[in-house]
Motif scaffolding. Structure first.
Motif, PDB file in Angstrom:
ATOM      1  N   VAL A 110      41.834  47.510  50.362  1.00 52.40           N
ATOM      2  CA  VAL A 110      41.022  47.926  49.222  1.00 52.40           C
ATOM      3  C   VAL A 110      39.750  48.676  49.643  1.00 52.40           C
ATOM      4  CG1 VAL A 110      39.526  46.899  47.458  1.00 52.40           C
ATOM      5  CG2 VAL A 110      41.927  46.249  47.596  1.00 52.40           C
TER       6      VAL A 110
ATOM      7  N   ASP B  24      41.358  49.414  41.328  1.00 49.73           N
ATOM      8  CA  ASP B  24      41.427  47.957  41.341  1.00 49.73           C
ATOM      9  C   ASP B  24      40.674  47.382  40.132  1.00 49.73           C
ATOM     10  OD1 ASP B  24      41.584  45.274  42.129  1.00 49.73           O
ATOM     11  OD2 ASP B  24      41.255  45.755  44.244  1.00 49.73           O
ATOM     12  N   VAL B  25      41.081  46.195  39.714  1.00 54.45           N
ATOM     13  CA  VAL B  25      40.448  45.522  38.570  1.00 54.45           C
ATOM     14  C   VAL B  25      38.953  45.263  38.821  1.00 54.45           C
ATOM     15  CG1 VAL B  25      41.014  43.172  39.369  1.00 54.45           C
ATOM     16  CG2 VAL B  25      40.839  43.626  36.907  1.00 54.45           C
TER      17      VAL B  25
ATOM     18  N   ASP C 195      47.684  41.020  38.330  1.00 50.88           N
ATOM     19  CA  ASP C 195      48.050  40.242  39.509  1.00 50.88           C
ATOM     20  C   ASP C 195      47.376  38.877  39.440  1.00 50.88           C
ATOM     21  OD1 ASP C 195      49.778  41.497  41.286  1.00 50.88           O
ATOM     22  OD2 ASP C 195      48.195  42.545  42.374  1.00 50.88           O
TER      23      ASP C 195
ATOM     24  N   TYR D   2      38.527  41.554  54.619  1.00 49.60           N
ATOM     25  CA  TYR D   2      38.673  42.604  53.594  1.00 49.60           C
ATOM     26  C   TYR D   2      38.816  41.912  52.241  1.00 49.60           C
ATOM     27  CZ  TYR D   2      43.654  41.820  52.719  1.00 49.60           C
ATOM     28  OH  TYR D   2      44.845  41.270  52.325  1.00 49.60           O
ATOM     29  N   GLU D   3      39.010  42.722  51.217  1.00 53.08           N
ATOM     30  CA  GLU D   3      39.035  42.202  49.846  1.00 53.08           C
ATOM     31  C   GLU D   3      40.065  41.092  49.633  1.00 53.08           C
ATOM     32  OE1 GLU D   3      36.754  43.119  47.709  1.00 53.08           O
ATOM     33  OE2 GLU D   3      37.525  41.767  46.161  1.00 53.08           O
ATOM     34  N   GLY D   4      41.175  41.178  50.340  1.00 56.61           N
ATOM     35  CA  GLY D   4      42.205  40.150  50.186  1.00 56.61           C
ATOM     36  C   GLY D   4      41.675  38.775  50.568  1.00 56.61           C
TER      37      GLY D   4
ATOM     38  N   CYS E 298      39.759  37.322  47.804  1.00 62.57           N
ATOM     39  CA  CYS E 298      40.655  36.735  46.793  1.00 62.57           C
ATOM     40  C   CYS E 298      41.123  35.341  47.220  1.00 62.57           C
ATOM     41  CB  CYS E 298      41.861  37.640  46.573  1.00 62.57           C
ATOM     42  SG  CYS E 298      41.441  39.250  45.914  1.00 62.57           S
TER      43      CYS E 298
ATOM     44  N   GLU F  25      48.115  41.464  52.973  1.00 60.08           N
ATOM     45  CA  GLU F  25      49.290  41.051  52.195  1.00 60.08           C
ATOM     46  C   GLU F  25      50.582  41.327  52.958  1.00 60.08           C
ATOM     47  OE1 GLU F  25      46.724  42.662  50.906  1.00 60.08           O
ATOM     48  OE2 GLU F  25      46.076  41.464  49.190  1.00 60.08           O
TER      49      GLU F  25
ATOM     50  N   TRP G 139      50.736  37.969  46.120  1.00 61.98           N
ATOM     51  CA  TRP G 139      50.777  38.451  44.746  1.00 61.98           C
ATOM     52  C   TRP G 139      52.237  38.555  44.292  1.00 61.98           C
ATOM     53  CZ3 TRP G 139      45.833  38.608  43.176  1.00 61.98           C
ATOM     54  CH2 TRP G 139      44.825  38.890  44.100  1.00 61.98           C
TER      55      TRP G 139
ATOM     56  N   GLY H  90      43.864  39.734  39.945  1.00 59.13           N
ATOM     57  CA  GLY H  90      43.910  41.054  40.560  1.00 59.13           C
ATOM     58  C   GLY H  90      44.515  42.034  39.589  1.00 59.13           C
ATOM     59  N   GLY H  91      44.903  43.192  40.104  1.00 56.42           N
ATOM     60  CA  GLY H  91      45.592  44.146  39.253  1.00 56.42           C
ATOM     61  C   GLY H  91      44.991  45.532  39.343  1.00 56.42           C
ATOM     62  N   TRP H  92      45.744  46.501  38.840  1.00 56.60           N
ATOM     63  CA  TRP H  92      45.383  47.907  39.015  1.00 56.60           C
ATOM     64  C   TRP H  92      45.451  48.672  37.711  1.00 56.60           C
ATOM     65  CZ3 TRP H  92      43.456  49.699  43.641  1.00 56.60           C
ATOM     66  CH2 TRP H  92      43.471  48.764  44.691  1.00 56.60           C
TER      67      TRP H  92
ATOM     68  N   ARG I 227      36.920  37.806  39.913  1.00 56.51           N
ATOM     69  CA  ARG I 227      35.854  37.967  40.897  1.00 56.51           C
ATOM     70  C   ARG I 227      34.584  38.432  40.165  1.00 56.51           C
ATOM     71  NH1 ARG I 227      39.761  41.695  44.317  1.00 56.51           N
ATOM     72  NH2 ARG I 227      41.010  41.390  42.436  1.00 56.51           N
TER      73      ARG I 227
HETATM   74  C1  GLC Z   1      45.933  43.115  45.102  1.00 55.96           C
HETATM   75  C2  GLC Z   1      45.190  42.880  43.813  1.00 55.96           C
HETATM   76  C3  GLC Z   1      43.819  43.501  43.894  1.00 55.96           C
HETATM   77  C4  GLC Z   1      43.094  42.944  45.103  1.00 55.96           C
HETATM   78  C5  GLC Z   1      43.884  43.215  46.355  1.00 55.96           C
HETATM   79  C6  GLC Z   1      43.237  42.571  47.572  1.00 55.96           C
HETATM   80  O1  GLC Z   1      46.232  44.462  45.246  1.00 55.96           O
HETATM   81  O2  GLC Z   1      45.873  43.401  42.728  1.00 55.96           O
HETATM   82  O3  GLC Z   1      43.096  43.226  42.720  1.00 55.96           O
HETATM   83  O4  GLC Z   1      41.792  43.470  45.209  1.00 55.96           O
HETATM   84  O5  GLC Z   1      45.179  42.707  46.232  1.00 55.96           O
HETATM   85  O6  GLC Z   1      43.922  42.866  48.727  1.00 55.96           O
END
Ligand code: GLC
Length: 486
Positions: free
Chosen positions: A125, A149-150, A197, A252-254, A257, A309, A327, A363-365, A434
């Motif tokens: 991300v 991204d959301v 997500d 990272y962003e994951g 989450c 992921e 996810w 999550g989500g796009w 988040r």
């Molecule tokens: C997924 C989610 C997204 C999140 C990302 C983190 O793509 O949809 O919202 O930021 O994973 O890796």
């Protein structure tokens, strides 16, 4: 840091190379074939033009000179055509890119005169955001539709048009209201919800049965115990590569989450509360992040602190893990023909901590249209098409991407392909956001501080107690918010 910068630069270079040289990466679609041809003419023109100024001898020698005049005519003809090219900057995790390309083809069939190029962007991300920001800073028209991204509407709103002015207002009511609200900044709808997500626990049904468990773990403690038992058993039977639990531990962003899920499930809040209080420095958050650090190298591979992921999915899908956090997209891939575990797994809500219930990060796009696009109307038409019920249904069935259109959760074909859309509906509805709205436009900085802090605990460089005390101070400096308990 250096790595990130390098990959951002690489990302930009890749995009620019695609744009100028010919959009080479996505050769599955006819649209790209068309695009490859257009720019391919240019290099021919240039070398031919140069010699024109050089000695006449050379000019006379080369028959290639003759076409030198032709391109001028050709180029003169081009502008009279109505052909428009739209570029979609899209993700490429799992089947994402392929499905987006297929949607683009369907759009082109219905919209003669518009060519859609789907460009691949980095998986992580923050790296993808870096590529987007470079284009926005240059106010570049090279990207028309952006997969966002959301967590980005608040940070990036200024770069996108208001889709309500292009027909989105008529269909917004079909989508989950919380996502529409998330994507609405100062009354402007800056992103059309595309898929949503929530974090899920993937578990091996065959192995649970083999080791005498009749249900997936309800708590983190149970998960630890089950993961260890299955791991020891499978290794004793000869699979040295087997691990109990895989998840996203890279910085990272994951990781934001995953860690938010641990913390929220333990009653430790959401880093910053929705009303703007920095709550991360609390005993419940400290406790669960220390517990997660204990998984690294025990039930989870030491390398998990470098996993995104796709790395987690690779171990899982090869049949080398009992549990995985991921996810929904991993569901259809796990059941694909080339998967070692097809038909041998299911999904459940993530385990609970001290709060008594599990938490899934939302999550989500979304699809957003750049305000620097030269074709906002056509780009908005494309975004609305891709986010339509018909298209979301295809993605749901082919790729187990959760629709944002509520009625699709009652569609028998969708539910047949992904039964958990129905059985885990509450997980999707109650997913934990988040703190991107309350901290906008600084969410990315907040998240970066947070995942680096958690990562330092996972790698053993810090204790969570110290890491979160320091994080609290950093967040105060950044945001100027009060601190408090969740
Ligand atoms: C997924 C989610 C997204 C999140 C990302 C983190 O793509 O949809 O919202 O930021 O994973 O890796």
């Amino acid at each position: 840091m250096l790595n990130r910068r390098v990959s951002i630069l690489l990302g930009v270079l890749v995009i620019l190379a695609m744009l100028f040289v010919a959009c080479g990466g996505n050769n599955a679609t006819p649209n790209n074939t068309t695009n490859v041809e257009e720019p391919a003419d240019e290099p021919v023109e240039e070398p031919v033009e140069e010699p024109v100024e050089e000695p006449t001898e050379e000019t006379a020698e080369e028959p290639a000179e003759e076409p030198a005049e032709e391109p001028t005519e050709e180029t003169a003809e081009e502008p009279s055509g109505e052909e428009i090219t739209l570029r979609v900057l899209a993700g490429n995790v799992g089947q994402e890119l392929l499905l987006t390309q297929q949607a683009a083809e369907r759009f082109m069939e219905q919209n003669p005169g518009i060519t859609v190029e789907v460009l691949d962007t980095p998986d992580f991300v923050q790296d993808r955001l870096g590529v987007y920001l470079q284009l926005f800073e240059a106010q570049s028209p090279e990207g028309d539709v952006f997969q966002i991204d959301v967590i980005w509407p608040g940070d990036l709103a200024e770069h996108f048009i208001d889709l309500n002015e292009y027909g989105a207002a008529d269909v917004a009511g079909d989508h989950f209201p919380a996502i529409i609200e998330n994507n609405t900044v100062d009354g402007r709808l800056v992103g059309m919800p595309w898929f949503t997500d929530a974090g899920l626990l993937y578990y091996r049904t065959d192995l649970l049965e083999k080791y005498g468990y009749d249900a997936p773990p309800a708590t983190w403690d149970e998960l630890e115990e089950m993961a260890m038992t299955i791991q020891e058993g499978e290794r004793a039977e000869g699979n040295e590569d087997f691990w109990g639990y895989v998840w996203q531990g890279n910085a990272y962003e994951g990781l934001t989450c995953d860690a938010l899920e641990w913390i929220a499930s333990n009653g430790g809040g959401t880093i910053v509360s929705p009303d703007g209080v920095i709550t991360i420095n609390n005993p419940a958050a400290v406790e669960i992040v220390d517990q997660a650090a204990g998984w690294v190298g025990t039930i989870s591979p030491p390398g998990v602190t470098g996993y995104g992921e796709e790395e987690a999915r690779a171990v899982w899908q090869a049949g080398n893990a009992a549990f995985m956090r991921n996810w929904p997209y991993a569901y259809s891939l796990g059941n694909a023909e080339d998967s070692a575990i097809a038909g041998m797994f299911d999904v459940a809500p993530l385990p609970a901590g001290a709060s008594g219930s599990g938490a899934a990060t939302l999550g989500g796009w979304q699809l957003a249209v750049s305000r620097y696009s030269e074709h906002p109307e056509e780009a908005a038409r494309l975004a609305l098409f891709m986010a339509s019920a018909e298209e979301q249904k295809i993605r749901a069935i082919e790729g187990s991407f959760n629709p944002t259109i509520m009625s699709l959760y009652e569609d028998p074909e969708v539910l047949e392909a992904s039964p958990f859309f129905g059985s885990l509906y509450d997980v999707f509805i109650n997913a934990v956001a988040r703190p991107s709205t309350v901290t906008a436009p600084q969410y990315n900085d907040v998240s970066t501080l947070f995942f680096n802090s958690v990562h330092s605990v996972l790698t053993g460089d810090a204790e969570a107690e110290d890491a979160f005390a320091e994080l609290e101070l950093d967040l105060q400096d950044l945001l100027g918010f009060e601190t408090g308990q969740p």
